[in-house]
Structure formats: C-alpha cells, structure tokens
Motif scaffolding. Structure first.
Motif, PDB file in Angstrom:
ATOM      1  N   ARG A  55       0.807  -1.292   0.137  1.00  0.00           N
ATOM      2  CA  ARG A  55       0.029   0.124   0.032  1.00  0.00           C
ATOM      3  C   ARG A  55       0.695   1.454  -0.034  1.00  0.00           C
ATOM      4  O   ARG A  55       0.433   2.297  -0.681  1.00  0.00           O
ATOM      5  CB  ARG A  55      -0.950   0.057   1.298  1.00  0.00           C
ATOM      6  CG  ARG A  55      -2.055  -0.995   1.208  1.00  0.00           C
ATOM      7  CD  ARG A  55      -3.378  -0.692   2.204  1.00  0.00           C
ATOM      8  NE  ARG A  55      -2.962  -0.145   3.708  1.00  0.00           N
ATOM      9  CZ  ARG A  55      -3.094   0.830   3.928  1.00  0.00           C
ATOM     10  NH1 ARG A  55      -3.841   1.554   3.544  1.00  0.00           N
ATOM     11  NH2 ARG A  55      -2.593   0.930   5.356  1.00  0.00           N
ATOM     12  N   GLY A  58       2.349   1.573  -3.413  1.00  0.00           N
ATOM     13  CA  GLY A  58       1.243   2.030  -4.537  1.00  0.00           C
ATOM     14  C   GLY A  58       0.829   3.548  -4.248  1.00  0.00           C
ATOM     15  O   GLY A  58      -0.039   4.151  -4.865  1.00  0.00           O
ATOM     16  N   SER A  59       1.219   4.258  -3.124  1.00  0.00           N
ATOM     17  CA  SER A  59       0.920   5.767  -3.066  1.00  0.00           C
ATOM     18  C   SER A  59       2.246   6.378  -3.604  1.00  0.00           C
ATOM     19  O   SER A  59       1.936   7.809  -3.581  1.00  0.00           O
ATOM     20  CB  SER A  59       0.851   5.980  -1.486  1.00  0.00           C
ATOM     21  OG  SER A  59       2.379   5.887  -0.779  1.00  0.00           O
ATOM     22  N   SER A  62       3.285   9.369  -9.627  1.00  0.00           N
ATOM     23  CA  SER A  62       3.695   8.556 -11.166  1.00  0.00           C
ATOM     24  C   SER A  62       2.975   9.518 -12.234  1.00  0.00           C
ATOM     25  O   SER A  62       2.441  10.444 -11.655  1.00  0.00           O
ATOM     26  CB  SER A  62       2.654   7.133 -11.252  1.00  0.00           C
ATOM     27  OG  SER A  62       1.325   7.561 -11.197  1.00  0.00           O
ATOM     28  N   ASN A  65      -0.483  10.273 -12.971  1.00  0.00           N
ATOM     29  CA  ASN A  65      -1.159   9.275 -11.923  1.00  0.00           C
ATOM     30  C   ASN A  65      -1.727   8.108 -12.561  1.00  0.00           C
ATOM     31  O   ASN A  65      -2.719   7.660 -12.151  1.00  0.00           O
ATOM     32  CB  ASN A  65      -2.460  10.279 -11.267  1.00  0.00           C
ATOM     33  CG  ASN A  65      -2.837   9.226 -10.059  1.00  0.00           C
ATOM     34  OD1 ASN A  65      -2.030   8.733  -9.168  1.00  0.00           O
ATOM     35  ND2 ASN A  65      -4.045   9.197  -9.537  1.00  0.00           N
ATOM     36  N   GLN A  67      -0.139   5.436 -12.216  1.00  0.00           N
ATOM     37  CA  GLN A  67       0.262   4.102 -11.487  1.00  0.00           C
ATOM     38  C   GLN A  67       0.573   2.621 -12.094  1.00  0.00           C
ATOM     39  O   GLN A  67       0.039   1.692 -11.918  1.00  0.00           O
ATOM     40  CB  GLN A  67      -0.868   3.964 -10.378  1.00  0.00           C
ATOM     41  CG  GLN A  67      -1.443   5.324  -9.462  1.00  0.00           C
ATOM     42  CD  GLN A  67      -2.502   5.085  -8.990  1.00  0.00           C
ATOM     43  OE1 GLN A  67      -2.810   4.124  -8.142  1.00  0.00           O
ATOM     44  NE2 GLN A  67      -3.492   6.106  -8.882  1.00  0.00           N
ATOM     45  N   TRP A  69       2.303   0.440 -12.453  1.00  0.00           N
ATOM     46  CA  TRP A  69       2.930  -1.025 -11.695  1.00  0.00           C
ATOM     47  C   TRP A  69       2.031  -1.933 -11.422  1.00  0.00           C
ATOM     48  O   TRP A  69       0.815  -1.696 -11.378  1.00  0.00           O
ATOM     49  CB  TRP A  69       3.830  -0.377 -10.624  1.00  0.00           C
ATOM     50  CG  TRP A  69       2.857   0.553  -9.531  1.00  0.00           C
ATOM     51  CD1 TRP A  69       1.690   0.435  -9.067  1.00  0.00           C
ATOM     52  CD2 TRP A  69       3.007   1.986  -9.360  1.00  0.00           C
ATOM     53  NE1 TRP A  69       1.125   1.159  -8.357  1.00  0.00           N
ATOM     54  CE2 TRP A  69       1.869   2.292  -8.494  1.00  0.00           C
ATOM     55  CE3 TRP A  69       4.017   2.909  -9.987  1.00  0.00           C
ATOM     56  CZ2 TRP A  69       1.962   3.948  -8.195  1.00  0.00           C
ATOM     57  CZ3 TRP A  69       3.928   4.217  -9.170  1.00  0.00           C
ATOM     58  CH2 TRP A  69       2.890   4.541  -8.714  1.00  0.00           C
ATOM     59  N   HIS A  70       2.657  -3.047 -11.421  1.00  0.00           N
ATOM     60  CA  HIS A  70       2.210  -4.383 -10.499  1.00  0.00           C
ATOM     61  C   HIS A  70       3.082  -5.200  -9.870  1.00  0.00           C
ATOM     62  O   HIS A  70       4.246  -5.190 -10.172  1.00  0.00           O
ATOM     63  CB  HIS A  70       1.449  -5.237 -11.770  1.00  0.00           C
ATOM     64  CG  HIS A  70       0.907  -6.681 -11.067  1.00  0.00           C
ATOM     65  ND1 HIS A  70      -0.582  -6.504 -10.747  1.00  0.00           N
ATOM     66  CD2 HIS A  70       1.383  -7.816 -10.895  1.00  0.00           C
ATOM     67  CE1 HIS A  70      -0.597  -7.671 -10.360  1.00  0.00           C
ATOM     68  NE2 HIS A  70       0.603  -8.377 -10.283  1.00  0.00           N
ATOM     69  N   HIS A 143       0.701   5.442 -20.721  1.00  0.00           N
ATOM     70  CA  HIS A 143       1.545   5.721 -19.529  1.00  0.00           C
ATOM     71  C   HIS A 143       2.648   6.683 -19.769  1.00  0.00           C
ATOM     72  O   HIS A 143       3.376   6.591 -20.893  1.00  0.00           O
ATOM     73  CB  HIS A 143       1.762   4.380 -18.682  1.00  0.00           C
ATOM     74  CG  HIS A 143       0.700   3.755 -18.339  1.00  0.00           C
ATOM     75  ND1 HIS A 143       0.927   2.214 -17.924  1.00  0.00           N
ATOM     76  CD2 HIS A 143      -0.548   4.071 -18.060  1.00  0.00           C
ATOM     77  CE1 HIS A 143      -0.253   2.022 -17.378  1.00  0.00           C
ATOM     78  NE2 HIS A 143      -1.139   2.916 -17.683  1.00  0.00           N
ATOM     79  N   SER A 149       8.370   6.294 -12.706  1.00  0.00           N
ATOM     80  CA  SER A 149       7.316   6.194 -11.529  1.00  0.00           C
ATOM     81  C   SER A 149       7.395   4.773 -10.949  1.00  0.00           C
ATOM     82  O   SER A 149       7.343   4.593  -9.709  1.00  0.00           O
ATOM     83  CB  SER A 149       5.983   5.935 -12.340  1.00  0.00           C
ATOM     84  OG  SER A 149       5.775   7.232 -12.955  1.00  0.00           O
ATOM     85  N   VAL A 150       7.880   3.694 -11.819  1.00  0.00           N
ATOM     86  CA  VAL A 150       7.802   2.359 -11.234  1.00  0.00           C
ATOM     87  C   VAL A 150       9.237   2.424 -10.025  1.00  0.00           C
ATOM     88  O   VAL A 150       9.217   1.758  -9.108  1.00  0.00           O
ATOM     89  CB  VAL A 150       8.251   1.357 -12.325  1.00  0.00           C
ATOM     90  CG1 VAL A 150       8.186  -0.204 -11.386  1.00  0.00           C
ATOM     91  CG2 VAL A 150       6.942   1.295 -13.230  1.00  0.00           C
ATOM     92  N   ALA A 153       8.137   4.175  -6.983  1.00  0.00           N
ATOM     93  CA  ALA A 153       7.373   3.104  -5.978  1.00  0.00           C
ATOM     94  C   ALA A 153       8.162   2.034  -5.393  1.00  0.00           C
ATOM     95  O   ALA A 153       8.018   1.576  -4.433  1.00  0.00           O
ATOM     96  CB  ALA A 153       6.345   2.350  -7.003  1.00  0.00           C
TER      97      ALA A 153
END
Ligand code: IYR
Length: 227
Positions: A55, A58-59, A62, A65, A67, A69-70, A143, A149-150, A153
C-alpha cells in the motif's frame, strides 16, 4: 476531456522546526541502517505486513497518476523454485560469458555469483512496469514516465519493508522475461526487478563495500542566495 475536480489537502501535517529536524535525522539514520541482504532464513513474512508495504508502494507519485505498476508476491515454494532455476540459468551465462570484464570487476567486491539460494529462502516480489494500460474494452491508455514512476514506487517499497523490520535485495536477473510466464503477467508488462525480502540468516554477513556511502558534500550541492 474531464474538468479537474479539486479537494482540500487533508493529509498534510506541519511540524515545528525542532520536530522537523528530529524527524528528518531519525528517518535518515534509520534508512542508513539498510543493507542489501543476500542470505535469508526460510521463514514466512506475515501477509498483513506485505500488504501494508505494498500500500505504501502504491502511494508513490507517477506520471499523470497512471500508477503503471504491478507487484506479484511469490511465497509458493514451487513457484520460487521455478524462478530460481530460470534466474540461475541466465546468471550463469552472465557471469561466464555475457558480462564484460569491467562489469565483473565492479561486482567483485560484492562477492556475487550465479548461485541464488535466496530466491527459495526469501519472499519474492516481482515488480512489473506497465508500458501502457488497457481499458476493459481493450483500448490502450498511454503511460508516462514509466521507469521513473516504477522506480519511485520500488523505492517506497524498499523503505517500507525496511521500516517493517524486513531485509531486502534488489535483484535483476538479466534478461528476466521468464517472470511474465511464471507470474502470468500480460505482454504490456515488463519485469522491472525482483525484490527479495525476508529475515536475514543469523550468521548473515554483508560486504563492507556496500556500507560505504558517499558523504553529503559528494552527493549534493547548494545554490543559496549570497548573504
Ligand atoms: N544480476 C547479477 C549481477 C549483478 C549486477 C549488478 I549492477 C549488481 O549490483 C549485483 C549483481 C546478479 O544478481 O548476480
């Protein structure tokens, strides 16, 4: 195009200057204890801890926004075994054939080789970067700044795991396309890295070299107004 909708900045907390210094110093001191760990005990990490750390990851901010990623969390020994076998095969070729001499020399102080027992002893989090998004109807969503971004994260995730009392290793078997198949991730996702996490072995030793951190005046410069 959707009009922007704003809301009050509810989560911001202001501290006194003393508190700011104490918090900043404490955070830095705590993060500086982090070491990359390659020897783990075979002990499960509580799922609830991992969920909170994810969590936190995931904040991260990015691009637009999105996000992108996985995080695939692997605790199943059979799946970890498949990852170890595939990674060690790539690593063997890397160390024996592919790696240029200069790279091998840079890695020498870390004492790494193609043997990766941590891939079975620890918990694995395969981080995937989504090159583009997919709407339920199959349309693609662009994206932006995916690697940045990743990366951010993943930094949040490493800090969160460290804060929770877990050790980590950022592992990058190269190439690591096998992670898509093993983790059943779609083609728009590219493996970014494999984050290894868990409890260090009681006799764990780490390279002295890795603890050497460049001093502040070697990593930062200041452009203050002249007095
Ligand atoms: N992927 C290999 C090699 C390796 C590369 C770098 I750059 C490192 O900082 C550490 C290792 C391995 O994991 O052994």
């Amino acid at each position: 195009m959707d009009a922007p909708v704003f809301e009050p900045l509810a989560g911001y907390v202001e501290y006194s200057e003393d508190e700011m210094v104490a918090r900043a110093a404490g955070f830095a001191d705590d993060l500086r204890r982090r070491r990359t760990v390659r020897d783990y005990v075979a002990r499960d990490v509580p799922r609830e801890v991992l969920e909170h750390c994810l969590r936190a990851a995931g904040s991260a901010p990015s691009g637009a926004n999105m996000q992108p990623w996985h995080f695939a969390v692997i605790t199943d020994p059979a799946v970890k075994r498949r990852i170890r076998v595939a990674a060690e095969q790539e690593e063997r070729e890397f160390y024996r054939e592919r790696a240029p001499q200069e790279w091998l020399e840079a890695l020498a102080p870390l004492g790494t080789d193609e043997h990766k027992p941590f891939l079975e002893d620890a918990t694995l989090i395969a981080v995937f970067a989504q090159r583009f998004g997919e709407l339920p109807d199959g349309r693609r969503v662009k994206h932006y700044y995916v690697a940045e971004s990743v990366g951010i994260a993943t930094g949040f995730l490493i800090a969160a795991l460290h804060n929770a009392g877990l050790a980590t290793l950022t592992h990058t078997p190269s190439p690591m396309g096998f992670l898509n198949e093993i983790c059943r991730r779609p083609d728009n996702e590219k493996p970014y890295l494999l984050l290894v996490t868990g409890f260090p072995a009681p006799d764990c030793r780490v390279p002295e070299f890795g603890g050497q951190r460049r001093p502040l005046d070697g990593i930062a410069s200041w452009f203050d107004a002249s007095p």
